[in-house]
Design an enzyme around this catalytic site. Structure first.
Site, PDB file in Angstrom:
ATOM      1  N   ASP A 139      -0.079   1.416   2.446  1.00  0.00           N
ATOM      2  CA  ASP A 139       0.558   0.376   1.630  1.00  0.00           C
ATOM      3  C   ASP A 139       1.499  -0.351   2.598  1.00  0.00           C
ATOM      4  O   ASP A 139       1.268  -0.300   3.823  1.00  0.00           O
ATOM      5  CB  ASP A 139       1.308   0.997   0.426  1.00  0.00           C
ATOM      6  CG  ASP A 139       1.687  -0.043  -0.626  1.00  0.00           C
ATOM      7  OD1 ASP A 139       0.820  -0.455  -1.412  1.00  0.00           O
ATOM      8  OD2 ASP A 139       2.861  -0.483  -0.645  1.00  0.00           O
ATOM      9  N   LYS A 155       1.588   7.646  -5.976  1.00  0.00           N
ATOM     10  CA  LYS A 155       2.142   6.770  -4.929  1.00  0.00           C
ATOM     11  C   LYS A 155       3.204   7.556  -4.186  1.00  0.00           C
ATOM     12  O   LYS A 155       3.812   8.460  -4.746  1.00  0.00           O
ATOM     13  CB  LYS A 155       2.782   5.535  -5.569  1.00  0.00           C
ATOM     14  CG  LYS A 155       2.909   4.372  -4.617  1.00  0.00           C
ATOM     15  CD  LYS A 155       1.642   3.564  -4.595  1.00  0.00           C
ATOM     16  CE  LYS A 155       1.636   2.505  -3.532  1.00  0.00           C
ATOM     17  NZ  LYS A 155       0.479   1.605  -3.664  1.00  0.00           N
TER      18      LYS A 155
HETATM   19  P1  NDP Z   1       1.802  -4.843   5.114  1.00  0.00           P
HETATM   20  O1  NDP Z   1       2.883  -3.941   5.524  1.00  0.00           O
HETATM   21  O2  NDP Z   1       0.551  -4.925   5.914  1.00  0.00           O
HETATM   22  O3  NDP Z   1       2.351  -6.333   4.966  1.00  0.00           O
HETATM   23  C1  NDP Z   1       3.408  -6.624   4.118  1.00  0.00           C
HETATM   24  C2  NDP Z   1       3.751  -8.097   4.250  1.00  0.00           C
HETATM   25  O4  NDP Z   1       4.656  -8.460   3.216  1.00  0.00           O
HETATM   26  C3  NDP Z   1       4.437  -8.444   5.561  1.00  0.00           C
HETATM   27  O5  NDP Z   1       4.158  -9.779   5.889  1.00  0.00           O
HETATM   28  C4  NDP Z   1       5.906  -8.264   5.191  1.00  0.00           C
HETATM   29  O6  NDP Z   1       6.810  -8.994   6.007  1.00  0.00           O
HETATM   30  C5  NDP Z   1       5.914  -8.821   3.793  1.00  0.00           C
HETATM   31  N1  NDP Z   1       6.994  -8.200   3.007  1.00  0.00           N
HETATM   32  C6  NDP Z   1       7.124  -6.883   2.728  1.00  0.00           C
HETATM   33  N2  NDP Z   1       8.252  -6.676   2.017  1.00  0.00           N
HETATM   34  C7  NDP Z   1       8.820  -7.889   1.869  1.00  0.00           C
HETATM   35  C8  NDP Z   1      10.003  -8.330   1.234  1.00  0.00           C
HETATM   36  N3  NDP Z   1      10.815  -7.464   0.601  1.00  0.00           N
HETATM   37  N4  NDP Z   1      10.278  -9.659   1.261  1.00  0.00           N
HETATM   38  C9  NDP Z   1       9.458 -10.537   1.902  1.00  0.00           C
HETATM   39  N5  NDP Z   1       8.336 -10.170   2.540  1.00  0.00           N
HETATM   40  C10 NDP Z   1       8.015  -8.869   2.502  1.00  0.00           C
HETATM   41  O7  NDP Z   1       1.461  -4.435   3.601  1.00  0.00           O
HETATM   42  P2  NDP Z   1       0.153  -4.733   2.740  1.00  0.00           P
HETATM   43  O8  NDP Z   1      -0.423  -6.044   3.112  1.00  0.00           O
HETATM   44  O9  NDP Z   1      -0.695  -3.523   2.763  1.00  0.00           O
HETATM   45  O10 NDP Z   1       0.770  -4.811   1.265  1.00  0.00           O
HETATM   46  C11 NDP Z   1       1.182  -6.046   0.666  1.00  0.00           C
HETATM   47  C12 NDP Z   1       1.207  -5.895  -0.843  1.00  0.00           C
HETATM   48  O11 NDP Z   1      -0.104  -5.554  -1.317  1.00  0.00           O
HETATM   49  C13 NDP Z   1       2.127  -4.806  -1.403  1.00  0.00           C
HETATM   50  O12 NDP Z   1       2.619  -5.208  -2.649  1.00  0.00           O
HETATM   51  C14 NDP Z   1       1.173  -3.618  -1.599  1.00  0.00           C
HETATM   52  O13 NDP Z   1       1.648  -2.718  -2.560  1.00  0.00           O
HETATM   53  C15 NDP Z   1      -0.055  -4.375  -2.102  1.00  0.00           C
HETATM   54  N6  NDP Z   1      -1.321  -3.664  -1.985  1.00  0.00           N
HETATM   55  C16 NDP Z   1      -1.773  -3.171  -0.790  1.00  0.00           C
HETATM   56  C17 NDP Z   1      -3.000  -2.554  -0.704  1.00  0.00           C
HETATM   57  C18 NDP Z   1      -3.569  -2.098   0.580  1.00  0.00           C
HETATM   58  O14 NDP Z   1      -4.737  -1.672   0.575  1.00  0.00           O
HETATM   59  N7  NDP Z   1      -2.861  -2.173   1.697  1.00  0.00           N
HETATM   60  C19 NDP Z   1      -3.820  -2.332  -1.909  1.00  0.00           C
HETATM   61  C20 NDP Z   1      -3.288  -2.949  -3.104  1.00  0.00           C
HETATM   62  C21 NDP Z   1      -2.083  -3.562  -3.121  1.00  0.00           C
HETATM   63  P3  NDP Z   1       7.525  -8.278   7.299  1.00  0.00           P
HETATM   64  O15 NDP Z   1       6.439  -8.151   8.328  1.00  0.00           O
HETATM   65  O16 NDP Z   1       8.628  -9.206   7.660  1.00  0.00           O
HETATM   66  O17 NDP Z   1       8.013  -6.946   6.793  1.00  0.00           O
HETATM   67  O1  2IT Z   2      -1.683  -0.313  -4.251  1.00  0.00           O
HETATM   68  C1  2IT Z   2      -2.799   0.115  -3.868  1.00  0.00           C
HETATM   69  O2  2IT Z   2      -3.788   0.087  -4.609  1.00  0.00           O
HETATM   70  C2  2IT Z   2      -2.903   0.650  -2.511  1.00  0.00           C
HETATM   71  N1  2IT Z   2      -1.923   0.592  -1.771  1.00  0.00           N
HETATM   72  C3  2IT Z   2      -4.168   1.288  -2.049  1.00  0.00           C
HETATM   73  C4  2IT Z   2      -4.279   2.704  -2.544  1.00  0.00           C
HETATM   74  C5  2IT Z   2      -5.445   3.495  -2.000  1.00  0.00           C
HETATM   75  O3  2IT Z   2      -5.453   4.698  -2.280  1.00  0.00           O
HETATM   76  O4  2IT Z   2      -6.324   2.962  -1.316  1.00  0.00           O
END
Ligand code: NDP
Ligand code: 2IT
Length: 443
Positions: free
Chosen positions: A169, A129
């Protein structure tokens, strides 16, 4: 049992002493260790070979300066990281997070968990990561581009298509991956699948954008089907409004459920009428293109109200936390249970505090930990790597079928190792990595 508890306590004391102040990392290790210790209690080889003790130490951590210039010409300075946690079963693989809260503890917890998650997918990927304490909010596209270029100017020497393959992420989506890939290609003069989540024009995979959110919902559907139920007609509470949250909403809608909440860091909206496809398209434009705040939804749609805080007080059958770590505490878990919630599938990484997990498990609801439930994203990343290596592109239907198969396999292996029929576990992910480490001897 008492001996296992005592050993676990000693082990955690050691982890805390060696990693002072890294609270998120302690939390992630403690949750995994509590699952693993009972399993390895009667398997002396894992103790003799110090498997868990070695697993909690990243293979390597790279920390670096990321200087960049803002639009006013000021020189700014951020800290970049790549935590290469464990490459026992394949090249390091895991996302990059750009958020002001990024620090070593957060990235170590994420890299540690990634190792087990990637193993569960059945694909040959190790865990890693990275990211930076950069805040993309309020920055222009040009500022984000200059930051990404500077970040990759250092990162490029540590990654590679067979070494370490980053992805997105929080704060790293299609725009950032484009800037990062462009800089890698320029510095290295090689066009290879060194990042996943790429645009379709330059080696990206169909379904990768949707995969995490879709996969989290497929996992929930699999758990419901096991008890003869399904998402049809269910009321669903979702947190977040980014990549994972929005595609989770889309899949819940496909499967006949009704999503009544979304959130961001400013608060949440409650829409009792449900967030249909048109409203979802509005949210995607609001958050990804205009980069606004979720409260604007309630100004546009009069059926909705905006509130500060998190959405877990909204009555629902199913909760899908899809924003960030530690976004459900014990009190919120109890509120969800009191309001009749029967299932939680974690789209975000470690969204549920340890005491809240206890509450869900004690109530014996369907609870899917993130290492299993959100593995769909990295699974399709693994398929993007395969397509890049073979220089082919699979169709959307083929990839969606593979994603569904993967989520079902993960579900079934979690059930197999689960403590009882309503509790899923990710032990299978640990066993594969541990047994690979045993094969290598002392490495
Ligand atoms: P994005 O940046 O697309 O979206 C994040 C969302 O969460 C936004 O709505 C953001 O609000 C909100 N957010 C982030 N930090 C905070 C906080 N501290 N308090 C409140 N709201 C918060 O990220 P993703 O959708 O990609 O990721 C979301 C989660 O999913 C994370 O935990 C990530 O690790 C996990 N994840 C992502 C993957 C991926 O493929 N993208 C894969 C597996 C897991 P704002 O717009 O106000 O910042
Ligand atoms: O937390 C996760 O699994 C991710 N942010 C996606 C990682 C990836 O390599 O697609």
């Amino acid at each position: 049992m008492a001996k296992t508890a005592e050993y676990l306590k000693r082990f955690m004391n050691g982890v805390k002493k060696r990693n002072p102040g890294e609270l998120e990392f302690h939390q992630a290790v403690s949750e995994v260790a509590a699952t693993i210790f009972p399993y390895i209690a009667d398997k002396p080889i894992y103790h003799k070979m110090q498997i868990l003790e070695r697993m909690v130490e990243p293979d390597r951590v790279v920390m670096f300066r990321v200087p960049w210039t803002d639009d006013e010409g000021n020189i700014r300075n951020q800290r970049g990281y790549r935590v290469q946690f464990n490459n026992s079963i394949g090249p390091y693989k895991g996302g990059l997070r750009f958020h002001p809260s990024v620090n070593l503890s957060v990235l170590k917890f994420l890299g540690f968990e990634q190792t087990f998650k990637n193993s569960l997918t059945g694909l040959p990927m190790g865990g890693g990561k990275g990211g930076a304490d950069f805040n993309p909010k309020g920055k222009t596209d040009n500022e984000v581009m200059r930051f990404c270029q500077s970040f990759m100017t250092e990162l490029h020497r540590h990654i590679g298509e067979d070494t370490d393959v980053p992805a997105g992420d929080i704060g790293v989506g299609a725009r950032e991956i484009g800037f990062l890939f462009g800089q890698y290609k320029r510095i290295e003069n090689r066009f290879v699948g060194v990042l996943t989540g790429k645009g379709m024009e330059f080696g990206g995979s169909k379904i990768r954008t949707e995969a995490t959110g879709y996969g989290t919902v497929y996992f929930m559907q699999n758990m419901l089907q096991r008890i003869g139920d399904g998402l049809q007609g269910k009321t669903v509470c979702v947190s977040g409004s980014g990549n994972v949250a929005t595609y989770a909403v889309e899949k819940v809608n496909h499967l006949g459920g009704k999503v009544v909440s979304l959130s961001d860091s400013s608060g949440f909206i409650h829409d009792p009428d449900g967030i249909d496809a048109d409203k979802l398209a509005y949210v995607m434009d609001l958050k990804q293109v205009r980069r606004g705040r979720i409260g604007e939804y309630a100004e546009t749609y009069k059926s909705a109200t905006f509130h500060e805080g998190r959405p877990w007080g909204v009555a629902c059958d199913i909760a899908l936390p899809c924003a960030t770590q530690n976004e459900i505490n014990r009190e919120e878990a109890e509120t969800l249970l009191k309001n009749g919630c029967i299932g939680v599938s974690e789209g975000a990484n470690m969204p549920t505090e340890l005491a809240a997990i206890d509450a869900f498990q004690h109530a014996e609801i369907l609870y899917a930990p993130s290492k299993a439930a959100n593995a769909g994203g990295v699974a399709v990343s693994g398929l993007e790597m395969s397509q890049n290596s073979a220089r082919i592109a699979w169709s959307e239907q083929e990839l969606d079928n593979l994603l569904q198969d993967t989520m079902l396999k993960i579900h079934d292996s979690c059930v197999e190792y689960g403590k009882n029929k309503d509790h899923v576990d990710y032990l299978a992910g640990f066993i594969k990595v541990a047994d690979a480490m045993l094969s290598f001897g002392h490495t």
